[in-house]
Design a protein around this motif. Structure first.
Motif, PDB file in Angstrom:
ATOM      1  N   LEU A 165       0.854  -1.025   0.164  1.00  0.00           N
ATOM      2  CA  LEU A 165       0.033  -0.119  -0.162  1.00  0.00           C
ATOM      3  C   LEU A 165       0.770   1.288  -0.136  1.00  0.00           C
ATOM      4  N   ASP A 166       1.863   1.228   0.833  1.00  0.00           N
ATOM      5  CA  ASP A 166       2.821   2.536   0.735  1.00  0.00           C
ATOM      6  C   ASP A 166       3.631   2.692  -0.755  1.00  0.00           C
ATOM      7  N   ARG A 167       3.566   1.647  -1.288  1.00  0.00           N
ATOM      8  CA  ARG A 167       4.177   1.935  -2.823  1.00  0.00           C
ATOM      9  C   ARG A 167       3.105   2.262  -3.706  1.00  0.00           C
ATOM     10  N   GLY A 168       1.942   2.285  -3.295  1.00  0.00           N
ATOM     11  CA  GLY A 168       0.589   2.733  -4.021  1.00  0.00           C
ATOM     12  C   GLY A 168       0.246   1.494  -4.844  1.00  0.00           C
ATOM     13  N   GLU A 169       0.509   0.365  -4.461  1.00  0.00           N
ATOM     14  CA  GLU A 169       0.021  -0.808  -5.015  1.00  0.00           C
ATOM     15  C   GLU A 169      -1.166  -1.184  -4.682  1.00  0.00           C
ATOM     16  N   GLY A 170      -2.128  -0.670  -3.879  1.00  0.00           N
ATOM     17  CA  GLY A 170      -3.394  -1.187  -3.560  1.00  0.00           C
ATOM     18  C   GLY A 170      -4.460  -1.018  -4.375  1.00  0.00           C
ATOM     19  N   ILE A 171      -5.590  -1.421  -4.177  1.00  0.00           N
ATOM     20  CA  ILE A 171      -6.811  -1.458  -5.087  1.00  0.00           C
ATOM     21  C   ILE A 171      -7.963  -0.780  -4.079  1.00  0.00           C
ATOM     22  N   ASP A 172      -8.717  -0.080  -4.860  1.00  0.00           N
ATOM     23  CA  ASP A 172      -9.904   0.519  -3.824  1.00  0.00           C
ATOM     24  C   ASP A 172     -10.792  -0.450  -3.405  1.00  0.00           C
ATOM     25  N   GLY A 173     -11.628  -0.190  -2.418  1.00  0.00           N
ATOM     26  CA  GLY A 173     -12.395  -0.949  -1.373  1.00  0.00           C
ATOM     27  C   GLY A 173     -13.531  -1.709  -2.659  1.00  0.00           C
ATOM     28  N   GLU A 174     -13.961  -1.201  -3.317  1.00  0.00           N
ATOM     29  CA  GLU A 174     -15.105  -1.597  -4.112  1.00  0.00           C
ATOM     30  C   GLU A 174     -14.594  -2.563  -5.103  1.00  0.00           C
ATOM     31  N   THR A 175     -13.171  -2.340  -5.613  1.00  0.00           N
ATOM     32  CA  THR A 175     -12.776  -3.474  -6.272  1.00  0.00           C
ATOM     33  C   THR A 175     -12.389  -4.591  -5.506  1.00  0.00           C
ATOM     34  N   ALA A 176     -11.953  -4.427  -4.243  1.00  0.00           N
ATOM     35  CA  ALA A 176     -11.610  -5.555  -3.430  1.00  0.00           C
ATOM     36  C   ALA A 176     -12.516  -6.453  -3.079  1.00  0.00           C
ATOM     37  N   LEU A 177     -14.074  -5.700  -2.620  1.00  0.00           N
ATOM     38  CA  LEU A 177     -15.239  -6.434  -2.402  1.00  0.00           C
ATOM     39  C   LEU A 177     -15.807  -7.442  -3.643  1.00  0.00           C
ATOM     40  N   GLN A 178     -15.732  -6.530  -5.027  1.00  0.00           N
ATOM     41  CA  GLN A 178     -15.737  -7.481  -5.877  1.00  0.00           C
ATOM     42  C   GLN A 178     -15.379  -8.735  -6.180  1.00  0.00           C
ATOM     43  N   LYS A 179     -13.877  -8.481  -6.034  1.00  0.00           N
ATOM     44  CA  LYS A 179     -12.847  -9.999  -6.123  1.00  0.00           C
ATOM     45  C   LYS A 179     -13.560 -10.769  -5.078  1.00  0.00           C
ATOM     46  N   LEU A 180     -13.790 -10.262  -3.918  1.00  0.00           N
ATOM     47  CA  LEU A 180     -13.956 -11.327  -2.870  1.00  0.00           C
ATOM     48  C   LEU A 180     -15.298 -12.120  -3.231  1.00  0.00           C
ATOM     49  N   ARG A 181     -16.315 -11.171  -3.616  1.00  0.00           N
ATOM     50  CA  ARG A 181     -17.551 -11.559  -4.120  1.00  0.00           C
ATOM     51  C   ARG A 181     -17.203 -12.813  -5.272  1.00  0.00           C
ATOM     52  N   GLU A 182     -16.507 -12.715  -6.062  1.00  0.00           N
ATOM     53  CA  GLU A 182     -16.406 -13.360  -7.398  1.00  0.00           C
ATOM     54  C   GLU A 182     -15.660 -14.646  -6.829  1.00  0.00           C
ATOM     55  N   LYS A 183     -14.946 -14.592  -5.853  1.00  0.00           N
ATOM     56  CA  LYS A 183     -14.017 -15.869  -5.289  1.00  0.00           C
ATOM     57  C   LYS A 183     -15.069 -16.606  -4.638  1.00  0.00           C
ATOM     58  N   ILE A 184     -15.872 -15.990  -3.840  1.00  0.00           N
ATOM     59  CA  ILE A 184     -16.899 -16.515  -2.959  1.00  0.00           C
ATOM     60  C   ILE A 184     -17.907 -17.384  -3.903  1.00  0.00           C
ATOM     61  N   ILE A 185     -18.413 -16.505  -4.860  1.00  0.00           N
ATOM     62  CA  ILE A 185     -19.188 -17.428  -6.019  1.00  0.00           C
ATOM     63  C   ILE A 185     -18.727 -18.536  -6.534  1.00  0.00           C
ATOM     64  N   SER A 186     -17.247 -18.528  -7.100  1.00  0.00           N
ATOM     65  CA  SER A 186     -16.462 -19.530  -7.700  1.00  0.00           C
ATOM     66  C   SER A 186     -16.120 -20.756  -6.782  1.00  0.00           C
ATOM     67  N   ARG A 187     -16.066 -20.574  -5.574  1.00  0.00           N
ATOM     68  CA  ARG A 187     -15.883 -21.536  -4.523  1.00  0.00           C
ATOM     69  C   ARG A 187     -17.363 -22.170  -4.439  1.00  0.00           C
ATOM     70  N   SER A 188     -18.411 -21.583  -4.180  1.00  0.00           N
ATOM     71  CA  SER A 188     -19.793 -22.253  -4.112  1.00  0.00           C
ATOM     72  C   SER A 188     -20.123 -22.823  -5.192  1.00  0.00           C
ATOM     73  N   GLN A 189     -19.655 -22.577  -6.319  1.00  0.00           N
ATOM     74  CA  GLN A 189     -20.156 -23.370  -7.671  1.00  0.00           C
ATOM     75  C   GLN A 189     -19.185 -24.496  -7.856  1.00  0.00           C
ATOM     76  N   ASP A 190     -17.907 -24.826  -7.048  1.00  0.00           N
ATOM     77  CA  ASP A 190     -16.958 -25.752  -7.276  1.00  0.00           C
ATOM     78  C   ASP A 190     -17.441 -27.083  -6.235  1.00  0.00           C
ATOM     79  N   GLN A 191     -18.283 -26.513  -5.420  1.00  0.00           N
ATOM     80  CA  GLN A 191     -18.795 -27.504  -4.204  1.00  0.00           C
ATOM     81  C   GLN A 191     -19.935 -28.368  -4.747  1.00  0.00           C
TER      82      GLN A 191
END
Length: 68
Positions: free
Chosen positions: A42-68
């Motif tokens: 984050l100090d190097r400016g490599e972070g992502i905004d909160g909305e993008t982070a939440l969207q990635k988490l949602r996609e990850k959760i959906i992907s995992r639930s579909q794999d089960q």
């Protein structure tokens, strides 16, 4: 007076507690390293905004639930 079986059980329990504490400390150390790396990123400016982070988490959760 503690009999031999009780003494053996206490010793076994102490070994289990030591092992658990060792694993806890290792996990804590790994977590601290990840947090430090994240802060440095984050100090190097490599972070992502909160909305993008939440969207990635949602996609990850959906992907995992579909794999089960």
């Amino acid at each position: 007076m503690i009999n031999d079986k009780s003494q053996d059980e206490v010793v076994a329990a102490l070994y289990l507690l030591e092992d658990r504490e060792k694993r806890y400390q290792e996990t804590l150390g790994q977590l601290q390293e990840k947090i430090t790396a994240g802060i440095e990123s984050l100090d190097r400016g490599e972070g992502i905004d909160g909305e993008t982070a939440l969207q990635k988490l949602r996609e990850k959760i959906i992907s995992r639930s579909q794999d089960q």
